[in-house]
Design a protein around this motif. Sequence first.
Motif, mmCIF file in Angstrom:
data_model
loop_
_atom_site.group_PDB
_atom_site.id
_atom_site.type_symbol
_atom_site.label_atom_id
_atom_site.label_comp_id
_atom_site.label_asym_id
_atom_site.label_seq_id
_atom_site.Cartn_x
_atom_site.Cartn_y
_atom_site.Cartn_z
ATOM 1 N N ARG A 335 -6.694 0.913 -0.446
ATOM 2 C CA ARG A 335 -7.447 -0.568 -1.112
ATOM 3 C C ARG A 335 -6.902 -0.401 -1.866
ATOM 4 N NH1 ARG A 335 -12.697 0.672 -2.976
ATOM 5 N NH2 ARG A 335 -13.551 -0.416 -0.779
ATOM 6 N N CYS A 336 -5.578 0.189 -3.068
ATOM 7 C CA CYS A 336 -4.671 -0.567 -3.971
ATOM 8 C C CYS A 336 -4.327 -1.699 -2.762
ATOM 9 C CB CYS A 336 -3.778 0.640 -4.415
ATOM 10 S SG CYS A 336 -3.697 0.253 -6.137
ATOM 11 N N ARG A 337 -2.795 -1.224 -1.554
ATOM 12 C CA ARG A 337 -1.981 -1.460 -0.944
ATOM 13 C C ARG A 337 -3.129 -2.664 -0.244
ATOM 14 N NH1 ARG A 337 3.173 -0.300 0.143
ATOM 15 N NH2 ARG A 337 2.253 1.771 -0.226
ATOM 16 N N TYR A 338 -4.301 -2.713 0.081
ATOM 17 C CA TYR A 338 -5.207 -4.175 0.011
ATOM 18 C C TYR A 338 -4.911 -5.176 -0.723
ATOM 19 C CZ TYR A 338 -9.383 -6.846 1.612
ATOM 20 O OH TYR A 338 -9.975 -7.825 1.047
ATOM 21 N N ASN A 339 -5.648 -4.301 -2.260
ATOM 22 C CA ASN A 339 -5.511 -5.262 -3.122
ATOM 23 C C ASN A 339 -3.999 -6.038 -3.779
ATOM 24 O OD1 ASN A 339 -8.229 -4.457 -4.052
ATOM 25 N ND2 ASN A 339 -7.594 -3.527 -5.285
ATOM 26 N N LEU A 340 -2.880 -5.123 -3.594
ATOM 27 C CA LEU A 340 -1.639 -6.297 -3.831
ATOM 28 C C LEU A 340 -1.658 -7.282 -2.938
ATOM 29 C CD1 LEU A 340 0.702 -5.836 -5.774
ATOM 30 C CD2 LEU A 340 1.883 -4.105 -3.993
ATOM 31 N N GLY A 341 -1.665 -7.029 -1.517
ATOM 32 C CA GLY A 341 -2.187 -8.298 -0.714
ATOM 33 C C GLY A 341 -2.569 -9.355 -0.673
ATOM 34 N N ILE A 342 -3.788 -8.861 -1.498
ATOM 35 C CA ILE A 342 -4.566 -10.256 -2.571
ATOM 36 C C ILE A 342 -4.320 -10.816 -2.965
ATOM 37 C CG2 ILE A 342 -6.649 -10.692 -3.340
ATOM 38 C CD1 ILE A 342 -7.663 -10.231 -0.531
ATOM 39 N N ALA A 343 -3.316 -9.945 -4.525
ATOM 40 C CA ALA A 343 -2.902 -10.534 -5.298
ATOM 41 C C ALA A 343 -1.696 -11.494 -5.124
ATOM 42 C CB ALA A 343 -2.566 -9.582 -6.112
ATOM 43 N N CYS A 344 -1.049 -11.077 -3.957
ATOM 44 C CA CYS A 344 0.111 -11.562 -3.577
ATOM 45 C C CYS A 344 -0.233 -13.012 -3.323
ATOM 46 C CB CYS A 344 1.410 -10.690 -2.167
ATOM 47 S SG CYS A 344 2.083 -9.639 -3.244
ATOM 48 N N MET A 345 -1.264 -12.540 -2.550
ATOM 49 C CA MET A 345 -1.748 -14.304 -0.984
ATOM 50 C C MET A 345 -2.227 -15.254 -2.427
ATOM 51 S SD MET A 345 -5.311 -14.219 1.322
ATOM 52 C CE MET A 345 -6.561 -14.025 -0.227
ATOM 53 N N ASN A 346 -2.628 -15.006 -3.808
ATOM 54 C CA ASN A 346 -3.546 -15.793 -4.454
ATOM 55 C C ASN A 346 -2.414 -16.592 -5.507
ATOM 56 O OD1 ASN A 346 -6.541 -16.019 -4.405
ATOM 57 N ND2 ASN A 346 -5.692 -13.681 -3.998
ATOM 58 N N ILE A 347 -0.976 -16.119 -5.682
ATOM 59 C CA ILE A 347 -0.057 -16.381 -5.894
ATOM 60 C C ILE A 347 0.596 -17.227 -5.334
ATOM 61 C CG2 ILE A 347 -0.621 -15.753 -7.685
ATOM 62 C CD1 ILE A 347 2.232 -13.579 -6.784
ATOM 63 N N GLY A 348 0.110 -17.194 -3.862
ATOM 64 C CA GLY A 348 1.350 -17.969 -2.954
ATOM 65 C C GLY A 348 1.976 -16.894 -1.752
ATOM 66 N N CYS A 349 2.810 -16.209 -2.626
ATOM 67 C CA CYS A 349 3.442 -15.123 -1.720
ATOM 68 C C CYS A 349 3.071 -14.677 -0.417
ATOM 69 C CB CYS A 349 3.465 -13.908 -2.440
ATOM 70 S SG CYS A 349 4.760 -14.478 -4.906
ATOM 71 N N TYR A 350 2.798 -15.292 0.699
ATOM 72 C CA TYR A 350 2.375 -14.762 1.887
ATOM 73 C C TYR A 350 2.777 -13.807 2.880
ATOM 74 C CZ TYR A 350 -0.007 -19.076 0.554
ATOM 75 O OH TYR A 350 -1.259 -20.383 -0.305
#
Length: 420
Positions: A335-350
């Motif tokens: 879950r935390c790795r998924y949340n980190l992915g969401i954080a990256c997505m929302n700052i444009g680090c796709y």
Amino acid sequence: MKFKNSKKIYEQHANQLNDDEWTQQFQEVERTLNDKGKGKDEEYLNWKEEFEKNAYASVDQLEGDENQDFDDAWEDAQANTWEKEFEEYENNEDLLTDPDPITGPLEPYTFEVINPYLDNPNAYEEGLKLLETGGSLSTAALAFEAVVQKDPKNGEAWLRLGNIQAENEKERPAIAALQRAVRENPENLEALMSLSISYTNEAMNLEAYSTLERWIKVQYPQVVKDNARTRISLEHIISLFLEAARLGPKEAAHKTPESEALAFDPDVQSGLGVLFFNDFDYDKAVDCFKAALSVRPNDYLLWNRLGATLANSGRCEEASNAYYQALELKPTFVRCRYNLGIACMNIGCYKEAVEHFLGALSMHIIHYSKDGKGNDAGVNISDSIWESLRRTFVLMERHDLAKLAKPNTDLSVFEKEFEF
């Protein structure tokens, strides 16, 4: 806990992509028709007229001063209808599903079809060993599934299974397991708190409040003035937790010498954090989770909850730091790795987001044999991770990869472009 508004940036970008695709389509058709000569003028004009009608139609076509902007009118009408329907629904107790974790309906739990632990008499001990040694959460889930299939009354095994599924970003199975843990032991404080958080993640707010009310009645019964059931509301549950916070851990029903020595109860602070999170009061929620972490600095679940709260308040860099703290404590925390992915997505680090999502999905693979034969993600699929991966590919304008981002896709197809 999760990031609540991960769809916003996707929707904004997707709308822009749609506009760009319309423009590109128009230009291509215009060039094609011009190349074909003047004999196609009438066809071209008809197509262009239809395009402009679809692309630029507006409320200017509506006659009369009384006509307001159509979009605003539609949204207002929908909002008014929704508010009226919700008020009627909320006030009609016959329509409401019982939100109480003890008396309410149970979520169905779907067991994995292939489970090598079913014939293992030490499945519970094997599951604990996997958790203690940082083993696969998916494999540990199999061990505890085997236990509860043989002994459905084993509340501790249901609790372990529920917590594992929540950490593995499989919320519905987590809720189903935790509900059964609570049914077997209605005073299991850990199960009640875990279940309330899973409900929160699924936006099942009434269920979350009712479960937290159960928690407070077990641990701080003196803050509940009488046995009469009051109407469940966020404000009421917050008031109960604030009163418990004022009492302090010495007044808790279930305490230890260590907990009595504390200046405040970290579980109460965690519960308040969840409640303020639901109330969108992220600053207060952050303060509560930080307070709890001051007592339990090695609690990876608290670090993740802090990260999710910071992310929802727009503090993405701080959120990432909190997520990394959690992953340092528990690298298999999907879950935390998924949340980190969401954080990256929302700052444009796709690209980084994709790699976090793929890393999370790779942890779902169950390795049934050493030669890799029969490896599978199981029947309890995490739709949220696949959906986020698909969105990110769209944001990258990689529609070829977006088409592949679906359950049961062999993750090796992504290995050429991404590291995970």
